[in-house]
Design a protein around this motif. Structure first.
Motif, short mmCIF file in Angstrom:
data_model
loop_
_atom_site.label_atom_id
_atom_site.label_comp_id
_atom_site.label_asym_id
_atom_site.label_seq_id
_atom_site.Cartn_x
_atom_site.Cartn_y
_atom_site.Cartn_z
N THR A 103 0.99 -1.16 0.09
CA THR A 103 -0.16 0.03 -0.07
C THR A 103 0.83 1.11 0.03
O THR A 103 2.19 1.26 0.12
CB THR A 103 -1.09 0.08 1.26
OG1 THR A 103 -0.06 0.47 2.23
CG2 THR A 103 -1.80 -1.26 1.38
N ASN A 162 -6.06 -6.16 5.84
CA ASN A 162 -5.84 -5.13 6.72
C ASN A 162 -6.34 -5.27 8.14
O ASN A 162 -6.65 -4.25 8.69
CB ASN A 162 -6.73 -4.03 5.97
CG ASN A 162 -6.21 -3.35 4.76
OD1 ASN A 162 -4.92 -3.02 4.68
ND2 ASN A 162 -7.05 -3.13 3.69
N GLY A 180 -7.65 2.34 -4.89
CA GLY A 180 -6.72 1.51 -4.25
C GLY A 180 -7.07 -0.02 -4.69
O GLY A 180 -6.82 -0.87 -3.76
N THR A 198 -1.15 -2.15 -5.16
CA THR A 198 -2.34 -1.43 -5.44
C THR A 198 -2.10 -0.79 -6.83
O THR A 198 -0.98 -0.47 -7.22
CB THR A 198 -2.62 -0.54 -4.37
OG1 THR A 198 -1.38 0.23 -4.00
CG2 THR A 198 -3.16 -1.33 -3.02
#
Length: 670
Positions: A96, A267, A389, A488
């Motif tokens: 990320t 996440n 994303g 991403t």
């Protein structure tokens, strides 16, 4: 990441989270199960708490709600009163924007506060290079392990152990770590991936001499491979693996519920809790629970403060320049990225293809939400362009799937649907005037015509790959890089920009548009627009765009009318209508268009059209210029003029290009 419905549709999620079963192999079974929250007065008890996918130190907020964050994980860990082993499954760097900027070190700091006992590597922990991974190991007070990653000397990478045994409450837990998909991160001879199953067998063999009560594996691979691992290595009792989805956790039972594969939410959205109990006779029993790290969980104050500090630093980092744009790349004031090739679309698709080295790459036009301005290009700019994303995955697809995808992409161009494909490594032609499903032609891959039976590697968003925007043709595609291993979209764009340093991108003929994308089969003026365009009487405003709702200027009206009916060029009534035929800035009103149309119809039919009575029948006829009312009334009687909702004519509103084309074509064919 987006939901992996294709890959995991067959996975069974246990509705009951507390299940107690005897272990396989030499472990003694018990007669009656114990609930996860019950005490174990006659024996020992330890909880193994597992989470992974630690790319973000702060909670993640998206369409699924708010979840994760190191501060919530800390609260959940503290809430478990058992003796516990806290295990992290991998990926605390890269993956990320936050991970790419800080390269994992904030997460190491946060894990010290939780605290984490043992961690496995994910391939994203190498995204910033081997040296960075070695620095992460040195910075960590918890123990990294790896059973299948080795250095150039053949020894365990970073000199970490290939297994550990942790004893709590007299229960000995053996742990091994396994990592796959290293081909999706930075290549370096100083780290090599050994075959997972063979490495697991060797690590378990070493473990058995230390007489563990339970053996678990921390893995970074899809659950299907974890099941194969359990089949090949029966000594392993449970596998804690990577995330399968953002919105839920998965528990897969193996061997009639005697062994498990656990997958928490992405996440750090949940913790999998495995309770191991040992009775006085040495019998072992397992139960499990899922602890969700959602918005109902209070944040640990100290870690919440740490997360806020790093988020503030990230805001500063977002403003740093990573490249220079030679010119502005427009995503489209008229949504051009949703119906035609754009330079920014080419750039994005090229970024995906360059990173993975695939044959082809797709970028859906609806995902492009901002332009790249000329001059300095920052991480914040990359995020603004691709704000969702999405993970960019890689699959092996055949030519037939590619053709179906292209057809799907152009099926909604008249609605400016977001499914339209910007492409890399491929070119195609589409004709918006043809029926849906029959619009694409002249598809070329690498300079040669596409072959339906050929196999190509394709990079695309996981959103499309799993059926989003009606991309359902990839069901039988072979996944090469799944969402768990993927990076991403905006991260790949930023990396590509940094690699280029100076970005100079142009449209180059990858997509050729025939017809008008904004005048589809359902448009009321489609026949008139297509006929006038085919005869060269009326042109589009740009490739693929007619702009049917755009206002008509007096100069444009005169040019179009005289192209279709040359005999009207020198007519005296042009002056009578009341506008300058050379005017290019003002708009022709609907009542002025009616006045011109009435005269044209008289020229064409040699019959009077202007109404003597002058009654239009429209509710707002009082607003019509009295001098032009006979023309409006005559056209209405003739059936060539229609009003707006509520029987209004809206005489002072601007006439549109669609209205001009409809009126002119119907007069010409009289």
């Amino acid at each position: 990441m987006n939901r992996l419905t294709k890959r995991y549709a067959a996975a069974m999620v246990l509705a009951i989270s507390l299940v107690t079963v005897p272990l396989a192999g030499q472990v003694k079974a018990v007669e009656s199960p114990a609930a996860a929250g019950a005490s174990n007065a006659d024996g020992q008890r330890v909880s193994i708490l597992y989470f992974n996918d630690g790319h973000e130190i702060a909670p993640v907020t998206d369409k699924l709600g708010t979840r994760g964050g190191a501060a919530r994980i800390k609260t959940l860990v503290d809430s478990v009163q058992d003796e516990k082993i806290v295990a992290f499954g991998g990926d605390l760097g890269g993956g990320t924007l936050f991970g790419g900027v800080f390269k994992g070190f904030p997460m190491v700091e946060a894990f010290h506060h939780i605290p984490v006992d043992v961690a496995n590597f994910g391939q994203h922990d190498f995204d910033a290079g081997v040296d960075n991974a070695l620095d992460l190991i040195q910075a960590s007070r918890f123990q990294w392990i790896s059973s299948n990653l080795v250095g150039s000397d053949g020894k365990p990478f970073g000199q970490v152990p290939d297994h550990v045994v942790i004893e709590k409450q007299g229960i000995r837990v053996g742990i091994i770590g396994l990592t796959s998909a290293m081909e999706t991160t930075v290549r370096d001879e100083r780290v090599k991936q050994l075959p997972v199953i063979e490495a697991a067998k060797q690590a378990v063999q070493k473990l058995e001499s230390q007489q563990p009560d339970v053996i678990i594996a921390l893995t970074q691979e899809p659950s299907a491979k974890d099941k194969a691992l359990l089949a090949a290595v029966p000594e392993i009792h449970a596998v804690f693996t990577e995330e399968e989805a953002e919105e839920q956790s998965f528990v897969h039972e193996v061997d009639q519920g005697r062994r498990f594969v656990f997958s928490p939410q992405g996440n750090m959205g949940s913790i999998i809790r495995l309770i191991v109990e040992k009775d006085a006779a040495g019998g072992i029993r397992l139960s499990h629970d899922i602890l969700k790290a959602d918005e109902t969980v209070a944040e640990d104050p100290a870690l919440a403060k740490l997360a806020a500090e790093y988020q503030a630093k990230l805001d500063q980092e977002l403003g740093k320049t990573v490249a220079t744009m030679k010119q502005e790349l427009l995503y489209g004031e008229n949504h051009e990225s949703r119906f035609k090739e754009t330079a920014i679309g080419n750039w994005i698709a090229d970024a995906y293809r360059d990173y993975y080295g695939t044959d082809l790459a797709f970028a859906n036009g609806g995902g492009i939400r901002a332009s790249a301005k000329q001059g300095e290009f920052t991480l914040k700019d990359a995020k603004a362009i691709l704000p969702f994303g999405n993970k960019i995955v890689v699959a092996e697809v055949d030519g037939e799937m590619v053709l179906q995808a292209l057809e799907n992409g152009v099926s909604g161009v008249d609605r400016m649907a977001g499914a339209f494909l910007q492409v890399s490594g491929i070119s195609y032609v589409y004709d918006a005037d043809q029926p849906v499903g029959q619009r694409v032609s002249d598809v070329m891959v690498g300079g040669a015509p596409i072959r339906k039976d050929a196999v190509y590697t394709l990079a695309l968003s996981n959103f499309m790959y799993t059926g989003g925007d009606n991309y359902t043709m990839f069901t039988d595609a072979k996944t090469k890089v799944g969402a768990g291993e993927a990076r991403t979209d905006f991260e790949l764009l930023a990396a590509y920009a940094s690699k280029q340093k100076t970005v100079d991108v142009q449209s180059e003929g990858r997509i050729t548009v025939k017809g008008f994308a904004d005048v589809g089969d359902r448009h009321w003026a489609k026949e008139a627009v297509r006929r006038l365009a085919s005869e060269g009487i009326m042109q589009g405003v740009s490739e693929g765009r007619f702009a049917p709702n755009a206002a008509v200027t007096p100069a444009e009206l005169y040019e179009v009318v005289t192209a279709g009916m040359p005999e009207a060029a020198d007519a005296v009534w042009w002056t009578e209508v009341g506008f300058d035929r050379n005017e290019k800035s003002a708009s022709v009103t609907r009542e002025q268009l009616a006045a011109v149309a009435a005269r044209l119809l008289e020229v064409k039919t040699a019959k009077p059209v202007l109404s003597v009575a002058g009654e239009t029948g429209f509710s707002d006829e009082g607003e019509i210029n009295p001098a032009l009312k006979p023309a409006v009334a005559g056209l209405a009687e003739y059936g060539l003029l229609k009003g707006r909702p509520g029987r209004n004519f809206a005489p002072k509103e601007a006439a549109t290009r669609a209205e001009l084309s409809y009126v002119l074509w119907n007069i010409m064919k009289e």
